[in-house]
Design a protein around this motif. Sequence first.
Motif, PDB file in Angstrom:
ATOM      1  N   LYS A   1     134.386  52.698  21.626  1.00 48.11           N
ATOM      2  CA  LYS A   1     133.198  53.155  22.345  1.00 48.11           C
ATOM      3  C   LYS A   1     132.761  54.494  21.765  1.00 48.11           C
ATOM      4  O   LYS A   1     133.244  55.560  22.138  1.00 48.11           O
ATOM      5  N   VAL A   2     131.819  54.412  20.847  1.00 49.52           N
ATOM      6  CA  VAL A   2     131.426  55.561  20.035  1.00 49.52           C
ATOM      7  C   VAL A   2     130.871  56.698  20.885  1.00 49.52           C
ATOM      8  O   VAL A   2     131.207  57.866  20.677  1.00 49.52           O
ATOM      9  N   ARG A   3     130.005  56.370  21.833  1.00 49.22           N
ATOM     10  CA  ARG A   3     129.363  57.425  22.624  1.00 49.22           C
ATOM     11  C   ARG A   3     130.382  58.252  23.401  1.00 49.22           C
ATOM     12  O   ARG A   3     130.273  59.484  23.481  1.00 49.22           O
ATOM     13  N   ILE A   4     131.386  57.594  23.962  1.00 51.31           N
ATOM     14  CA  ILE A   4     132.417  58.297  24.725  1.00 51.31           C
ATOM     15  C   ILE A   4     133.275  59.154  23.797  1.00 51.31           C
ATOM     16  O   ILE A   4     133.585  60.316  24.098  1.00 51.31           O
ATOM     17  N   ILE A   5     133.642  58.597  22.631  1.00 47.58           N
ATOM     18  CA  ILE A   5     134.441  59.340  21.651  1.00 47.58           C
ATOM     19  C   ILE A   5     133.660  60.535  21.129  1.00 47.58           C
ATOM     20  O   ILE A   5     134.192  61.638  20.986  1.00 47.58           O
ATOM     21  N   LEU A   6     132.372  60.340  20.854  1.00 49.82           N
ATOM     22  CA  LEU A   6     131.538  61.420  20.341  1.00 49.82           C
ATOM     23  C   LEU A   6     131.432  62.564  21.337  1.00 49.82           C
ATOM     24  O   LEU A   6     131.529  63.745  20.963  1.00 49.82           O
ATOM     25  N   LYS A   7     131.221  62.239  22.596  1.00 48.96           N
ATOM     26  CA  LYS A   7     131.084  63.278  23.626  1.00 48.96           C
ATOM     27  C   LYS A   7     132.319  64.180  23.665  1.00 48.96           C
ATOM     28  O   LYS A   7     132.201  65.411  23.721  1.00 48.96           O
TER      29      LYS A   7
ATOM     30  N   HIS B   1     123.753  55.119  21.732  1.00 47.79           N
ATOM     31  CA  HIS B   1     124.217  53.929  22.440  1.00 47.79           C
ATOM     32  C   HIS B   1     125.745  53.892  22.473  1.00 47.79           C
ATOM     33  O   HIS B   1     126.420  54.690  21.826  1.00 47.79           O
ATOM     34  N   LEU B   2     126.287  52.937  23.208  1.00 39.98           N
ATOM     35  CA  LEU B   2     127.733  52.882  23.403  1.00 39.98           C
ATOM     36  C   LEU B   2     128.485  52.706  22.081  1.00 39.98           C
ATOM     37  O   LEU B   2     129.535  53.322  21.875  1.00 39.98           O
ATOM     38  N   HIS B   3     127.944  51.886  21.182  1.00 40.82           N
ATOM     39  CA  HIS B   3     128.637  51.619  19.925  1.00 40.82           C
ATOM     40  C   HIS B   3     127.909  52.145  18.689  1.00 40.82           C
ATOM     41  O   HIS B   3     128.338  51.863  17.562  1.00 40.82           O
TER      42      HIS B   3
ATOM     43  N   GLN C   1     141.843  61.761  16.681  1.00 44.58           N
ATOM     44  CA  GLN C   1     142.843  61.825  17.749  1.00 44.58           C
ATOM     45  C   GLN C   1     142.585  60.819  18.864  1.00 44.58           C
ATOM     46  O   GLN C   1     143.481  60.515  19.650  1.00 44.58           O
ATOM     47  N   GLN C   2     141.349  60.296  18.935  1.00 46.21           N
ATOM     48  CA  GLN C   2     141.003  59.347  19.995  1.00 46.21           C
ATOM     49  C   GLN C   2     141.117  57.879  19.569  1.00 46.21           C
ATOM     50  O   GLN C   2     140.943  56.985  20.387  1.00 46.21           O
ATOM     51  N   LEU C   3     141.443  57.653  18.295  1.00 44.61           N
ATOM     52  CA  LEU C   3     141.490  56.282  17.781  1.00 44.61           C
ATOM     53  C   LEU C   3     142.903  55.705  17.841  1.00 44.61           C
ATOM     54  O   LEU C   3     143.883  56.431  17.782  1.00 44.61           O
TER      55      LEU C   3
END
Length: 340
Positions: free
Chosen positions: A297-303, A316-318, A338-340
Motif C-alpha cells: 500500500k504505497v500511499r500508507i508507506i509514503l506517508k 492513490h493507494l498503490h 524499513q516498511q517492506l
Amino acid sequence: MIPDSEIKELREALVNSTRPLVFFDDDPDGLCSFLQFYKLNPECHGVVFKKAGSLDAEFLRKVGEYHPDAIFILDIANVDQEFLDKVKNAYWLDHHSPSERKNVKYYNPMIKSKGKDNKPISYWAYKITGESSWLAMTGCVGDWFLPPDIRKKFDEEYPGLIDKKIKKPEDALFKSKIGTLSRALSFILKGKTKEVMDCVKVLTRIQHPNDILEQSTSRGKFIWKKYLKTNSIYNLLIKSVKVTKDKIILFKYSSDKTSLTSEMSNELLFRYPKKFIIIAREKNGEMKCSLRSSKYKVRIILKKALQGIDGYGGGHLHACGAAVKATDFDRFLENIRQQL
C-alpha cells in the motif's frame, strides 16, 4: 460514486457556460476528460496543469486573461483555498483523497463510497458528456481502470482496439491498441506548455482513434510524430533500469531528460508486480518520484516515509507521486525500505 443529481448539475453547468475555462492534469486521464468536455462544449478553453503541488494563486493570471463565466478543474488533487477565494462559479471534479474547500462545488466519488470508488475522471466525464467512448477508454486505461459499462459500447463502436480476451487494465495498457494510444497521449504532454497546448488543440480536431494509430490524417500524423520523439527517449531510459533480487526497483536520472517517471514506473509495475517501484528524477535539488506497487500500500508507506523528511507527496493507494530534497533522499529511501 457520484450521484446522478450531481452528474446532471455538472452537465448543465458545462452546457450553459459561454466561456468555460478548464484546468486539467497532465496525464491521459486529465487530458481525455478535457477533450470530452470540449466535445460537448467547443467553447472550452483548456489549461494543462504541469506544476508539482497545488493549483495556486499563480494560475489566477489565466483566469484574468480569459474572463470565464465558469471554471472547471479536472483530475487535480490539490487546489489552494487562496485560488478558490478569488474566482467565481468553480466546479472541481477529482478522484484523489477528498479535500475540504470553500467557494467551489466539489465532486469526488471517494466521498460517498467512503474511499472505495476512485474511478478515473475520464469515466465521470463520459457520464457527464456522453461524448466519445474512445476518449473515455483511453483515459481510463491510462489510469489502470477498465470500465465494463463503457467498454461494451466502445467494443461496438471501435472493434479490435482491445482484444476481447483482455480483462485486466494493465494488459489493456501494455497489450492493446487503445493502450498504445493512451501512452501516445501521455508522451505528447511532455515538454514546454505551449508545445503541449498546440498538441491539445490538434487533438480537439481528431475524430477517430485510428487518425492517430494508423496516421490516416495529417492531424494524426502530427500527434504520432510527437509521440515517437518522446518514445525514443523513453526507450533509452527504460533499458537502463537494473533489476535485482531487492524488493525495491530504484532508478534515478537527472533533470536534463524529459520527465517520464510516471510512465516508467507503470511499465515496471506491469513487468514486476511483486516489486516496490521508485523512479526518481533529480531537478533543482529535489528528487521528483513516482512510486508504484501492487503488493504494498504505497500511499500508507509514503506517508510514514515522509515523516521527518523535507518533502511532500500523495496519490492513490498503490500509485503515488512525491518530491523530496536530494539531501534527504537516502533517509527517505531507508524509511520506505524499513516498511517492506
